[in-house]
Design a protein around this motif. Structure first.
Motif, short mmCIF file in Angstrom:
data_model
loop_
_atom_site.label_atom_id
_atom_site.label_comp_id
_atom_site.label_asym_id
_atom_site.label_seq_id
_atom_site.Cartn_x
_atom_site.Cartn_y
_atom_site.Cartn_z
N LYS A 45 -9.25 19.94 -11.10
CA LYS A 45 -9.02 20.40 -9.72
C LYS A 45 -7.56 20.18 -9.31
N ILE A 46 -7.02 19.04 -9.68
CA ILE A 46 -5.63 18.74 -9.32
C ILE A 46 -4.67 19.69 -10.03
N GLU A 47 -4.96 19.99 -11.31
CA GLU A 47 -4.11 20.92 -12.06
C GLU A 47 -4.09 22.29 -11.40
N PRO A 91 0.81 -1.22 0.00
CA PRO A 91 0.00 0.00 0.00
C PRO A 91 0.84 1.26 0.00
N ILE A 92 0.29 2.30 -0.57
CA ILE A 92 0.93 3.61 -0.50
C ILE A 92 0.72 4.16 0.91
N GLU A 93 1.70 4.91 1.42
CA GLU A 93 1.58 5.44 2.77
C GLU A 93 0.26 6.19 2.94
N GLY A 94 -0.40 5.94 4.08
CA GLY A 94 -1.64 6.64 4.37
C GLY A 94 -2.87 5.97 3.79
N MET A 95 -2.70 4.91 2.99
CA MET A 95 -3.85 4.22 2.41
C MET A 95 -4.10 2.94 3.18
N GLN A 96 -5.33 2.53 3.24
CA GLN A 96 -5.69 1.28 3.88
C GLN A 96 -5.84 0.20 2.82
N ILE A 97 -5.52 -1.03 3.22
CA ILE A 97 -5.75 -2.16 2.33
C ILE A 97 -7.21 -2.57 2.46
N ALA A 102 -2.31 19.27 -3.44
CA ALA A 102 -2.51 18.48 -4.66
C ALA A 102 -2.44 16.98 -4.36
N ALA A 103 -1.48 16.57 -3.52
CA ALA A 103 -1.35 15.16 -3.16
C ALA A 103 -2.61 14.67 -2.45
N GLY A 104 -3.17 15.52 -1.60
CA GLY A 104 -4.40 15.16 -0.90
C GLY A 104 -5.57 15.01 -1.85
N LEU A 105 -5.66 15.88 -2.84
CA LEU A 105 -6.72 15.77 -3.83
C LEU A 105 -6.61 14.49 -4.64
N ILE A 106 -5.38 14.12 -4.97
CA ILE A 106 -5.18 12.89 -5.72
C ILE A 106 -5.59 11.69 -4.89
N GLN A 107 -5.23 11.72 -3.59
CA GLN A 107 -5.63 10.64 -2.70
C GLN A 107 -7.15 10.50 -2.66
N ALA A 108 -7.85 11.63 -2.57
CA ALA A 108 -9.31 11.61 -2.55
C ALA A 108 -9.87 11.08 -3.87
N SER A 109 -9.23 11.43 -4.98
CA SER A 109 -9.67 10.94 -6.30
C SER A 109 -9.50 9.44 -6.40
N LEU A 127 -1.00 5.69 -12.77
CA LEU A 127 -0.47 7.03 -13.06
C LEU A 127 -0.84 8.02 -11.96
N PHE A 128 -2.06 7.92 -11.44
CA PHE A 128 -2.48 8.78 -10.32
C PHE A 128 -1.57 8.55 -9.11
N VAL A 129 -1.33 7.29 -8.80
CA VAL A 129 -0.49 6.95 -7.64
C VAL A 129 0.93 7.47 -7.84
N GLY A 130 1.45 7.31 -9.06
CA GLY A 130 2.79 7.81 -9.34
C GLY A 130 2.90 9.31 -9.17
N LEU A 131 1.89 10.04 -9.65
CA LEU A 131 1.88 11.49 -9.51
C LEU A 131 1.78 11.89 -8.04
N LYS A 132 0.94 11.18 -7.30
CA LYS A 132 0.79 11.49 -5.88
C LYS A 132 2.12 11.34 -5.13
N GLU A 133 2.81 10.22 -5.38
CA GLU A 133 4.08 9.99 -4.69
C GLU A 133 5.13 11.02 -5.09
N PHE A 134 5.13 11.39 -6.38
CA PHE A 134 6.08 12.42 -6.83
C PHE A 134 5.83 13.74 -6.10
N LEU A 135 4.56 14.11 -6.00
CA LEU A 135 4.22 15.37 -5.34
C LEU A 135 4.56 15.34 -3.85
N MET A 136 4.32 14.20 -3.21
CA MET A 136 4.66 14.08 -1.79
C MET A 136 6.16 14.22 -1.58
N ASN A 137 6.96 13.60 -2.45
CA ASN A 137 8.41 13.72 -2.35
C ASN A 137 8.89 15.15 -2.62
#
Length: 297
Positions: free
Chosen positions: A228-230, A202-208, A285-292, A269-279
């Motif tokens: 919205k993310i843009e 799992p990605i950090e902060g996500m539940q299985i 934006a990372a929070g919005l992606i998580q919600a999406s 791709l969403f997950v990849g973008l989220k992790e890139f933004l968090m790093n």
């Protein structure tokens, strides 16, 4: 006089169950009964498997592929081809059960499986990297904890089968009849541990979340979320090169949505973008992606 088989069942069911001690006791039983094949499995669990081909299916997990960027550290390496991604990202963990337990005691720990040189060359060609890169699968603690439970269940089911055949053991001894009955039971481990699903890292902060619920993916909702993310990325206080890279990644997601690619590809791709933004230090934006991700998939 007590039964070694029943005593082992009680130990497995106890709240402070020690899986290494359980395997050692199971080893004693298997040796006394002459169950060499089952005892070989116990030995592998205690000492580690020689290679992935020998590992049972319950040790297969799915990691997150990342490439090492000298400026940003490990960043997601997204593979659009679902079948190819499965081949690359699914591995069997061959570590001993004690090593797995040690890992799981630290919730911040992560397994990192780095690819050997020949595979790195293939990955460089796949991603069109102009320079040699380092690639690794990042595997979370949660994705390996199920291995411990499968081992417990395997030993428990095995002891129940022994009990069913009247193989109980008096103290530390078994009669000739008990030994004969035990050898009539299947020794192959997959007769005992049951159905196995590949556990995703799992990605950090996500539940299985496990289950077979079917969720209908909405491309229209995905397009609305992209806008919205843009806007959020544009407002983030990021370094210019990070912001440009994030917007390029977002453009790729928009293209895949326009082509109505498989939801699994879009999610990756969403997950990849989220992790890139968090790093890169993004929060909004990372929070919005998580919600999406949670709303769409």
């Amino acid at each position: 006089m007590s039964s070694i088989v029943i005593d082992l069942q009680d130990e497995i069911l106890s709240s402070d169950c020690d899986i290494v001690q359980i395997l050692r006791r199971a080893h004693v039983i298997a040796v006394k009964l002459g169950l060499k094949e089952f005892d070989q499995w116990i030995s592998y669990e205690l000492n580690g498997y020689p290679d992935q081909n020998v590992c049972p299916d319950y040790r297969k997990i799915r990691g997150t592929l990342k490439a090492f960027n000298p400026y940003h550290g490990w960043i997601p390496a997204v593979i659009a081809d679902g079948e190819l991604e499965t081949i690359i990202c699914e591995k069997k963990i061959s570590n001993s059960i004690s090593e797995i337990i040690t890992l799981c005691k630290n919730p911040e720990s992560r397994l990192v499986y780095e690819f050997p040189g020949e595979q790195v060359e293939h990955l460089d060609r796949l991603f069109g990297s102009p320079l040699p890169m380092r690639y690794a699968l990042h595997i979370s603690v949660a994705s390996v904890m199920d291995i411990i439970e499968k081992v417990k269940n395997t030993v428990l089911e095995w002891t129940l089968k022994l009990e069913e055949e009247g193989v109980l053991g008096e103290g530390m001894r078994f009669s000739d009849k008990e030994k004969q009955n035990a050898k009539a039971l299947p020794q192959t481990v997959n007769n005992y541990y049951g159905a196995t699903n590949v556990i995703n890292a799992p990605i950090e902060g996500m539940q299985i979340v496990s289950g077979n619920e079917h969720v209908t993916f909405s491309y229209d909702q995905a397009r609305a979320d992209i806008s919205k993310i843009e806007a959020a990325i544009s407002q983030e206080q990021l370094q210019s090169e990070d912001k440009d890279a994030a917007l390029e990644m977002l453009m790729e997601i928009r293209d895949k949505i326009a082509q109505e690619k498989k939801p699994g590809v879009i999610k990756a791709l969403f997950v990849g973008l989220k992790e890139f933004l968090m790093n890169a230090g993004s929060s909004l934006a990372a929070g919005l992606i998580q919600a999406s991700i949670q709303g769409l998939f």
